[in-house]
Design an enzyme around this catalytic site. Structure first.
Site, short mmCIF file in Angstrom:
data_model
loop_
_atom_site.label_atom_id
_atom_site.label_comp_id
_atom_site.label_asym_id
_atom_site.label_seq_id
_atom_site.Cartn_x
_atom_site.Cartn_y
_atom_site.Cartn_z
N PRO A 164 1.48 -9.36 3.03
CA PRO A 164 0.55 -9.15 1.91
C PRO A 164 1.15 -8.48 0.67
CG PRO A 164 0.22 -7.46 3.56
CD PRO A 164 1.24 -8.42 4.13
N CYS A 187 2.92 -1.53 8.88
CA CYS A 187 1.50 -1.24 8.61
C CYS A 187 0.68 -2.51 8.39
CB CYS A 187 1.38 -0.33 7.39
SG CYS A 187 2.22 1.25 7.60
N HIS A 188 1.23 -3.44 7.61
CA HIS A 188 0.48 -4.66 7.32
C HIS A 188 1.33 -5.92 7.45
CE1 HIS A 188 -1.73 -1.39 5.30
NE2 HIS A 188 -2.74 -1.99 5.88
N GLY A 189 2.57 -5.78 7.92
CA GLY A 189 3.38 -6.95 8.24
C GLY A 189 4.15 -7.58 7.10
N LEU A 241 0.80 -1.22 0.00
CA LEU A 241 0.00 0.00 0.00
C LEU A 241 0.84 1.27 0.00
CD1 LEU A 241 -2.90 -0.98 2.42
CD2 LEU A 241 -2.98 -0.77 -0.05
#
Length: 182
Positions: free
Chosen positions: A161, A146-148, A123
């Site tokens: 991701p 943020c999202h790993g 992202l």
């Protein structure tokens, strides 16, 4: 004719009408171009963007194991002077189950220098791992909190991701101590 005007035959009237149509059309076209040009010109890159089209970095100040961040085209670019262990780890992981398979050799020009755009491909966050003490994730490269997403020492996505590896920008070594990005 009482006014003293000269009579005009119909052929002369048609010629004048055609001339007026052509003149009005030409003036309209020039006016439209004059109005459109500033808009079209505003779509060109600004001077500050053109100035950032390429960046030269002096590598002589970067110690082995150290990373620096430079700005290129408004994006962070991570330059890491990799240790022998990081190079061996990256080359050894070439056969691992990579999400976006790329060999370490295809991502670097000189094995000791890794140059990647520091923007997470999930992202658009900026991953951690450039500063001493920051989490480098499970694979010793970068970690996007943020999202790993976890990146290895070659900037390849290993877990999380993010769908793609960190982007390798176009770059070239000008000599042993200078690199040009862009």
């Amino acid at each position: 004719m009482a006014d003293g005007a000269t009579p005009v035959n119909s052929a002369d009237g048609e010629n004048r009408r055609e001339f007026l149509y052509l003149a009005a059309g030409a003036i309209t076209a020039v006016g439209a171009a004059g109005v459109a040009w500033p808009f079209i010109n505003s779509l060109n890159p600004s001077a500050d963007v053109l100035a950032l089209a390429s960046t030269e970095v002096d590598l002589s100040q970067i110690e082995v194991g150290q990373s620096v961040t430079v700005t290129w085209r408004g994006k962070p670019v991570f330059i890491r002077h990799r240790t022998e262990d990081e190079i061996k780890q990256a080359e050894g992981d070439d056969g691992a189950g990579l999400v976006d398979p790329q060999s370490d050799e295809s991502r670097v020009i000189k094995p000791e220098w890794l140059v990647v755009v520091g923007v997470c491909t999930h992202l658009g966050c900026v991953p951690l791992g450039q500063k001493t003490g920051e989490s480098r994730g499970d694979y010793g490269g970068w970690f996007c909190p943020c999202h790993g997403s976890h990146y290895d020492t070659s900037g390849r996505i290993r877990k999380g991701p993010a769908p793609l590896n960190l982007l390798v920008p176009e770059y070239e070594f000008l000599n042993d101590t200078n690199v040009k990005i862009g």
